[in-house]
Design an enzyme around this catalytic site. Sequence first.
Site, PDB file in Angstrom:
ATOM      1  N   VAL A  68     -18.753   8.558   0.852  1.00 13.83           N
ATOM      2  CA  VAL A  68     -18.447   9.874   0.273  1.00 13.83           C
ATOM      3  C   VAL A  68     -19.311  10.187  -0.947  1.00 13.83           C
ATOM      4  O   VAL A  68     -19.413  11.355  -1.342  1.00 13.83           O
ATOM      5  CB  VAL A  68     -16.953  10.014  -0.113  1.00 13.83           C
ATOM      6  CG1 VAL A  68     -16.058  10.025   1.104  1.00 13.83           C
ATOM      7  CG2 VAL A  68     -16.529   8.964  -1.124  1.00 13.83           C
ATOM      8  N   SER A 162      -4.156  11.403  -9.327  1.00 17.66           N
ATOM      9  CA  SER A 162      -3.338  10.205  -9.584  1.00 17.66           C
ATOM     10  C   SER A 162      -2.415  10.487 -10.754  1.00 17.66           C
ATOM     11  O   SER A 162      -2.724  11.337 -11.606  1.00 17.66           O
ATOM     12  CB  SER A 162      -4.263   9.030  -9.945  1.00 17.66           C
ATOM     13  OG  SER A 162      -3.523   8.014 -10.598  1.00 17.66           O
ATOM     14  N   TYR A 175     -11.238   5.175 -14.022  1.00 20.69           N
ATOM     15  CA  TYR A 175     -10.409   5.731 -12.950  1.00 20.69           C
ATOM     16  C   TYR A 175      -9.747   7.034 -13.406  1.00 20.69           C
ATOM     17  O   TYR A 175      -9.803   8.056 -12.711  1.00 20.69           O
ATOM     18  CB  TYR A 175      -9.351   4.700 -12.566  1.00 20.69           C
ATOM     19  CG  TYR A 175      -8.475   5.075 -11.403  1.00 20.69           C
ATOM     20  CD1 TYR A 175      -8.914   4.942 -10.095  1.00 20.69           C
ATOM     21  CD2 TYR A 175      -7.174   5.553 -11.611  1.00 20.69           C
ATOM     22  CE1 TYR A 175      -8.093   5.281  -9.019  1.00 20.69           C
ATOM     23  CE2 TYR A 175      -6.355   5.885 -10.556  1.00 20.69           C
ATOM     24  CZ  TYR A 175      -6.813   5.750  -9.256  1.00 20.69           C
ATOM     25  OH  TYR A 175      -5.993   6.081  -8.199  1.00 20.69           O
ATOM     26  N   ALA A 177     -10.577   9.029 -15.905  1.00 18.86           N
ATOM     27  CA  ALA A 177     -11.547  10.096 -16.192  1.00 18.86           C
ATOM     28  C   ALA A 177     -11.982  10.771 -14.899  1.00 18.86           C
ATOM     29  O   ALA A 177     -12.095  12.008 -14.822  1.00 18.86           O
ATOM     30  CB  ALA A 177     -12.756   9.515 -16.928  1.00 18.86           C
ATOM     31  N   LYS A 179     -10.265  10.942 -12.103  1.00 18.81           N
ATOM     32  CA  LYS A 179      -9.138  11.700 -11.552  1.00 18.81           C
ATOM     33  C   LYS A 179      -8.885  12.968 -12.378  1.00 18.81           C
ATOM     34  O   LYS A 179      -8.505  14.006 -11.823  1.00 18.81           O
ATOM     35  CB  LYS A 179      -7.882  10.823 -11.500  1.00 18.81           C
ATOM     36  CG  LYS A 179      -7.984   9.640 -10.536  1.00 18.81           C
ATOM     37  CD  LYS A 179      -8.229  10.098  -9.109  1.00 18.81           C
ATOM     38  CE  LYS A 179      -8.138   8.945  -8.112  1.00 18.81           C
ATOM     39  NZ  LYS A 179      -8.410   9.368  -6.722  1.00 18.81           N
ATOM     40  N   ILE A 208       1.851   3.662  -5.187  1.00 18.91           N
ATOM     41  CA  ILE A 208       2.079   3.634  -3.739  1.00 18.91           C
ATOM     42  C   ILE A 208       1.615   2.284  -3.207  1.00 18.91           C
ATOM     43  O   ILE A 208       0.519   1.822  -3.547  1.00 18.91           O
ATOM     44  CB  ILE A 208       1.289   4.770  -3.035  1.00 18.91           C
ATOM     45  CG1 ILE A 208       1.528   6.114  -3.745  1.00 18.91           C
ATOM     46  CG2 ILE A 208       1.670   4.837  -1.557  1.00 18.91           C
ATOM     47  CD1 ILE A 208       2.950   6.577  -3.792  1.00 18.91           C
TER      48      ILE A 208
HETATM   49  P1  NAI Z   1      -7.004   2.222   0.023  1.00 17.64           P
HETATM   50  O1  NAI Z   1      -7.929   1.250  -0.613  1.00 17.64           O
HETATM   51  O2  NAI Z   1      -5.941   1.717   0.915  1.00 17.64           O
HETATM   52  O3  NAI Z   1      -7.848   3.332   0.815  1.00 17.64           O
HETATM   53  C1  NAI Z   1      -8.986   3.914   0.251  1.00 17.64           C
HETATM   54  C2  NAI Z   1      -9.976   4.209   1.371  1.00 17.64           C
HETATM   55  O4  NAI Z   1     -11.125   4.858   0.770  1.00 17.64           O
HETATM   56  C3  NAI Z   1     -10.474   2.941   2.068  1.00 17.64           C
HETATM   57  O5  NAI Z   1     -10.379   3.085   3.470  1.00 17.64           O
HETATM   58  C4  NAI Z   1     -11.923   2.837   1.619  1.00 17.64           C
HETATM   59  O6  NAI Z   1     -12.771   2.238   2.601  1.00 17.64           O
HETATM   60  C5  NAI Z   1     -12.269   4.293   1.376  1.00 17.64           C
HETATM   61  N1  NAI Z   1     -13.433   4.414   0.498  1.00 17.64           N
HETATM   62  C6  NAI Z   1     -13.594   3.887  -0.736  1.00 17.64           C
HETATM   63  N2  NAI Z   1     -14.810   4.188  -1.206  1.00 17.64           N
HETATM   64  C7  NAI Z   1     -15.437   4.919  -0.245  1.00 17.64           C
HETATM   65  C8  NAI Z   1     -16.714   5.514  -0.137  1.00 17.64           C
HETATM   66  N3  NAI Z   1     -17.624   5.412  -1.120  1.00 17.64           N
HETATM   67  N4  NAI Z   1     -17.015   6.207   0.973  1.00 17.64           N
HETATM   68  C9  NAI Z   1     -16.131   6.296   1.991  1.00 17.64           C
HETATM   69  N5  NAI Z   1     -14.900   5.749   1.964  1.00 17.64           N
HETATM   70  C10 NAI Z   1     -14.558   5.059   0.849  1.00 17.64           C
HETATM   71  O7  NAI Z   1      -6.373   3.060  -1.188  1.00 17.64           O
HETATM   72  P2  NAI Z   1      -5.149   4.087  -1.255  1.00 17.64           P
HETATM   73  O8  NAI Z   1      -4.138   3.487  -2.137  1.00 17.64           O
HETATM   74  O9  NAI Z   1      -4.785   4.581   0.079  1.00 17.64           O
HETATM   75  O10 NAI Z   1      -5.830   5.262  -2.097  1.00 17.64           O
HETATM   76  C11 NAI Z   1      -6.226   6.498  -1.529  1.00 17.64           C
HETATM   77  C12 NAI Z   1      -6.416   7.495  -2.635  1.00 17.64           C
HETATM   78  O11 NAI Z   1      -5.192   7.689  -3.330  1.00 17.64           O
HETATM   79  C13 NAI Z   1      -7.449   7.065  -3.685  1.00 17.64           C
HETATM   80  O12 NAI Z   1      -8.211   8.197  -4.081  1.00 17.64           O
HETATM   81  C14 NAI Z   1      -6.571   6.570  -4.820  1.00 17.64           C
HETATM   82  O13 NAI Z   1      -7.230   6.678  -6.066  1.00 17.64           O
HETATM   83  C15 NAI Z   1      -5.395   7.520  -4.709  1.00 17.64           C
HETATM   84  N6  NAI Z   1      -4.192   7.023  -5.356  1.00 17.64           N
HETATM   85  C16 NAI Z   1      -3.590   5.859  -4.917  1.00 17.64           C
HETATM   86  C17 NAI Z   1      -2.461   5.400  -5.550  1.00 17.64           C
HETATM   87  C18 NAI Z   1      -1.745   4.151  -5.137  1.00 17.64           C
HETATM   88  O14 NAI Z   1      -0.829   3.698  -5.868  1.00 17.64           O
HETATM   89  N7  NAI Z   1      -2.100   3.532  -4.020  1.00 17.64           N
HETATM   90  C19 NAI Z   1      -1.863   6.126  -6.701  1.00 17.64           C
HETATM   91  C20 NAI Z   1      -2.565   7.328  -7.052  1.00 17.64           C
HETATM   92  C21 NAI Z   1      -3.683   7.751  -6.388  1.00 17.64           C
END
Ligand code: NAI
Length: 273
Positions: A68, A162, A175, A177, A179, A208
Amino acid sequence: MPLTAYDLTGRTAFVTGAASGIGRASAVLLAEAGATVHCADRDTQGLHETATLIKAAGGTAHIHTLDVSDRAQVDEAVATAAAATGRLDVMAAIAGIMHNSPVLETLDEDLDRVLNINFKGVLYACQAAARAMIAANASATANADSDSVESRHPGSIITMASGAVDTGGPGLLCYGAAKAAVVQLTKTLATEVGPHGIRVNAVAPGWIRTPMTDRHDTDAQAHTEGLMVRMSPLGRVGEPEDIAHAVLHLASDASAFTTGQILRPNGGVAMPW
Ligand code: NAI
């Protein structure tokens, strides 16, 4: 409002981060609601697993392996998705990484990596989506009757912020900054594409349980989860499906008068640290 407001039949959605966690749950739910879902991520194996889940649920999935933070890759994949059906109705820009480092130890390369993925990655997806939505709407207006699906559903863009945007916390500089920048992007873009009927909203989840939070070391994770459970009136941490339902709400006509907003599915607490 009838439940059909949540029906996405005939619509095209693009979801980044769809190989895991919140992105996967959102891609599956959007497909279950009827959308054709384009799943994008840098994890090809995870994308195939998500596509298998979608197909098992009777949905339609396409996969795009991309980074991305590479504008050209995002532009090409979004254009390919929009060209397949002549429309793009939903963009859910969910891909992101966690990074933790104290301010005094933060290196330029940390900041660059997190901003490139968590902010620019969302920006590129939003730009590509808004362009595709505006083009599809112009084409629909020129070619179709006023009742066409396209003219009634100009598009919804969802960004992933977030709970970190609401609070400081040790190690959260890069992180948080990124968000915070996503929130600013969301509000600004909402004002700019609103006249096209396109809506732009952010989701700011609390803690989560996903592979991202599972990668924390065990003590830190147990500490944060314990804090979350104690602080939440609901007494539990979140699951990816909790956030997927927020994404579906913002993607659908149920939120037709909602734009420029930050939806906070966080169990009733701010992000703990
Ligand atoms: P996760 O690690 O399970 O999923 C993140 C996905 O993004 C992964 O499949 C990864 O391969 C993909 N990814 C990362 N960098 C990438 C790149 N450069 N290009 C393409 N794909 C890429 O994480 P999760 O927890 O599902 O997080 C999803 C979103 O939610 C993130 O933006 C995270 O910051 C946000 N978030 C998560 C929270 C939590 O507690 N899990 C809380 C608040 C926000």
